[in-house]
Design a protein around this motif. Structure first.
Motif, PDB file in Angstrom:
ATOM      1  N   UNK A 127       0.840  -1.203   0.000  1.00 23.74           N
ATOM      2  CA  UNK A 127       0.000   0.000   0.000  1.00 23.74           C
ATOM      3  C   UNK A 127       0.876   1.255   0.000  1.00 23.74           C
ATOM      4  N   UNK A 128       1.581   1.543  -1.090  1.00 27.86           N
ATOM      5  CA  UNK A 128       2.474   2.701  -1.098  1.00 27.86           C
ATOM      6  C   UNK A 128       1.742   4.036  -1.005  1.00 27.86           C
ATOM      7  N   UNK A 129       0.489   4.082  -1.444  1.00 31.38           N
ATOM      8  CA  UNK A 129      -0.248   5.350  -1.431  1.00 31.38           C
ATOM      9  C   UNK A 129      -0.909   5.644  -0.089  1.00 31.38           C
ATOM     10  N   UNK A 130      -0.824   4.715   0.861  1.00 28.87           N
ATOM     11  CA  UNK A 130      -1.477   4.916   2.153  1.00 28.87           C
ATOM     12  C   UNK A 130      -0.779   5.996   2.974  1.00 28.87           C
ATOM     13  N   UNK A 131       0.493   6.246   2.736  1.00 29.92           N
ATOM     14  CA  UNK A 131       1.198   7.309   3.450  1.00 29.92           C
ATOM     15  C   UNK A 131       1.712   6.888   4.819  1.00 29.92           C
ATOM     16  N   UNK A 132       1.926   5.603   5.048  1.00 30.45           N
ATOM     17  CA  UNK A 132       2.441   5.129   6.331  1.00 30.45           C
ATOM     18  C   UNK A 132       3.959   5.298   6.336  1.00 30.45           C
ATOM     19  N   UNK A 133       4.464   6.013   7.345  1.00 31.42           N
ATOM     20  CA  UNK A 133       5.909   6.235   7.464  1.00 31.42           C
ATOM     21  C   UNK A 133       6.477   5.613   8.728  1.00 31.42           C
ATOM     22  N   UNK A 134       5.636   5.394   9.733  1.00 34.03           N
ATOM     23  CA  UNK A 134       6.103   4.904  11.014  1.00 34.03           C
ATOM     24  C   UNK A 134       5.008   4.047  11.645  1.00 34.03           C
ATOM     25  N   UNK A 135       5.401   3.160  12.545  1.00 32.21           N
ATOM     26  CA  UNK A 135       4.451   2.308  13.253  1.00 32.21           C
ATOM     27  C   UNK A 135       4.562   2.558  14.750  1.00 32.21           C
ATOM     28  N   UNK A 136       3.426   2.493  15.435  1.00 35.29           N
ATOM     29  CA  UNK A 136       3.372   2.656  16.891  1.00 35.29           C
ATOM     30  C   UNK A 136       2.502   1.542  17.444  1.00 35.29           C
ATOM     31  N   UNK A 137       3.028   0.798  18.400  1.00 33.90           N
ATOM     32  CA  UNK A 137       2.308  -0.339  18.960  1.00 33.90           C
ATOM     33  C   UNK A 137       1.894  -0.017  20.386  1.00 33.90           C
ATOM     34  N   UNK A 138       0.631  -0.222  20.692  1.00 32.58           N
ATOM     35  CA  UNK A 138       0.093   0.039  22.023  1.00 32.58           C
ATOM     36  C   UNK A 138      -0.355  -1.269  22.659  1.00 32.58           C
ATOM     37  N   UNK A 139      -0.044  -1.410  23.936  1.00 37.59           N
ATOM     38  CA  UNK A 139      -0.531  -2.555  24.698  1.00 37.59           C
ATOM     39  C   UNK A 139      -1.946  -2.284  25.177  1.00 37.59           C
ATOM     40  N   UNK A 140      -2.455  -3.155  26.027  1.00 40.20           N
ATOM     41  CA  UNK A 140      -3.812  -2.936  26.550  1.00 40.20           C
ATOM     42  C   UNK A 140      -3.844  -1.712  27.459  1.00 40.20           C
ATOM     43  N   UNK A 141      -5.029  -1.156  27.646  1.00 40.49           N
ATOM     44  CA  UNK A 141      -5.178   0.014  28.515  1.00 40.49           C
ATOM     45  C   UNK A 141      -4.927  -0.388  29.963  1.00 40.49           C
ATOM     46  N   UNK A 142      -4.110   0.397  30.616  1.00 37.35           N
ATOM     47  CA  UNK A 142      -3.833   0.190  32.041  1.00 37.35           C
ATOM     48  C   UNK A 142      -4.133   1.499  32.757  1.00 37.35           C
ATOM     49  N   UNK A 143      -4.512   1.449  34.021  1.00 40.56           N
ATOM     50  CA  UNK A 143      -4.798   2.700  34.718  1.00 40.56           C
ATOM     51  C   UNK A 143      -3.534   3.536  34.860  1.00 40.56           C
ATOM     52  N   UNK A 144      -3.710   4.840  34.767  1.00 39.52           N
ATOM     53  CA  UNK A 144      -2.586   5.758  34.885  1.00 39.52           C
ATOM     54  C   UNK A 144      -2.886   6.761  35.985  1.00 39.52           C
ATOM     55  N   UNK A 145      -1.857   7.126  36.725  1.00 42.96           N
ATOM     56  CA  UNK A 145      -2.011   8.120  37.785  1.00 42.96           C
ATOM     57  C   UNK A 145      -1.770   9.520  37.253  1.00 42.96           C
ATOM     58  N   UNK A 146      -1.323   9.633  36.036  1.00 38.15           N
ATOM     59  CA  UNK A 146      -1.037  10.949  35.464  1.00 38.15           C
ATOM     60  C   UNK A 146      -2.320  11.517  34.873  1.00 38.15           C
ATOM     61  N   UNK A 147      -2.537  12.787  35.141  1.00 37.15           N
ATOM     62  CA  UNK A 147      -3.690  13.470  34.596  1.00 37.15           C
ATOM     63  C   UNK A 147      -3.208  14.726  33.901  1.00 37.15           C
ATOM     64  N   UNK A 148      -3.695  14.985  32.696  1.00 34.38           N
ATOM     65  CA  UNK A 148      -3.320  16.204  31.987  1.00 34.38           C
ATOM     66  C   UNK A 148      -1.993  16.068  31.264  1.00 34.38           C
ATOM     67  N   UNK A 149      -1.600  17.167  30.646  1.00 29.22           N
ATOM     68  CA  UNK A 149      -0.378  17.138  29.851  1.00 29.22           C
ATOM     69  C   UNK A 149       0.865  17.336  30.701  1.00 29.22           C
ATOM     70  N   UNK A 150       0.734  17.936  31.876  1.00 30.16           N
ATOM     71  CA  UNK A 150       1.880  18.169  32.745  1.00 30.16           C
ATOM     72  C   UNK A 150       1.786  17.260  33.960  1.00 30.16           C
ATOM     73  N   UNK A 151       2.897  16.648  34.306  1.00 25.25           N
ATOM     74  CA  UNK A 151       2.915  15.760  35.463  1.00 25.25           C
ATOM     75  C   UNK A 151       4.257  15.924  36.165  1.00 25.25           C
ATOM     76  N   UNK A 152       4.238  15.808  37.473  1.00 22.92           N
ATOM     77  CA  UNK A 152       5.460  15.910  38.266  1.00 22.92           C
ATOM     78  C   UNK A 152       6.101  14.528  38.316  1.00 22.92           C
ATOM     79  N   UNK A 153       7.405  14.441  38.041  1.00 22.32           N
ATOM     80  CA  UNK A 153       8.036  13.131  38.106  1.00 22.32           C
ATOM     81  C   UNK A 153       8.055  12.604  39.536  1.00 22.32           C
ATOM     82  N   UNK A 154       8.058  11.332  39.649  1.00 21.51           N
ATOM     83  CA  UNK A 154       8.069  10.704  40.970  1.00 21.51           C
ATOM     84  C   UNK A 154       6.945   9.708  41.081  1.00 21.51           C
ATOM     85  N   UNK A 155       6.789   9.140  42.248  1.00 21.99           N
ATOM     86  CA  UNK A 155       5.797   8.084  42.444  1.00 21.99           C
ATOM     87  C   UNK A 155       4.398   8.636  42.600  1.00 21.99           C
ATOM     88  N   UNK A 156       4.244   9.883  42.913  1.00 21.72           N
ATOM     89  CA  UNK A 156       2.927  10.468  42.991  1.00 21.72           C
ATOM     90  C   UNK A 156       2.162  10.020  44.207  1.00 21.72           C
TER      91      UNK A 156
END
Length: 162
Positions: A127-156
């Motif tokens: 499929x050369x016309x599809x325009x795919x240049x890179x691949x990204x693989x995601x695992x299953x959804x897991x809960x995250x403690x981070x909220x928003x675009x900014x997060x403080x590093x550390x265990x939270x």
């Protein structure tokens, strides 16, 4: 009042008409086509075309080929990735040339990261016309403690669990 033309013998009139020196009554009535080569018989491009050729030209002229190639990629994912891999993965997004693939487990995501070059080469080959240049693989959804675009590093919030 115009003068009537002198009577010419029929044989001479026929001779003049055949030589093209005198327009015939038939020639006056017939309209002459000019400029429309597509309407002329035996001209290039007048041969019948198959429906596949007509639809191919329509999609190409309308600019639909990249969109159709992306849809074909999603529809034929099992052929690109393999039947076993396709049972555990599926494409979910194509943005800015990056194809995001959702996996059933983190093990499948890691395995596909190891064979990323092979999968990307197969996509580009099919499929050369599809325009795919890179691949990204995601695992299953897991809960995250981070909220928003900014997060403080550390265990939270887990710091207070002890």
């Amino acid at each position: 009042m115009p003068e009537p033309e002198p009577e010419i013998p029929e044989t001479i009139a026929t001779y003049l008409r055949l030589r093209g020196l005198e327009p015939s009554a038939r020639r006056k009535r017939r309209k002459r086509r000019t400029g429309d080569d597509e309407a002329q018989p035996f001209m290039p491009g007048r041969d019948p075309q198959g429906i596949g050729d007509v639809l191919g030209a329509l999609t190409r002229d309308s600019g639909w080929n990249p969109h159709l190639a992306r849809e074909d990629l999603v529809r034929r994912w099992d052929e690109v990735a393999g039947a076993e891999t396709a049972r555990h993965t599926h494409p979910v997004d194509l943005t800015d040339g990056t194809l995001t693939i959702k996996c059933d487990s983190t093990a499948w995501a890691k395995q596909l990261q190891l064979i990323r070059a092979h999968v990307l080469t197969e996509i580009l080959r099919r499929f050369p016309e599809a325009g795919v240049e890179n691949l990204r693989f995601l695992g299953p959804d897991v809960p995250s403690w981070k909220w928003g675009t900014r997060a403080v590093p550390g265990r939270g919030p887990r710091d207070t669990y002890g």
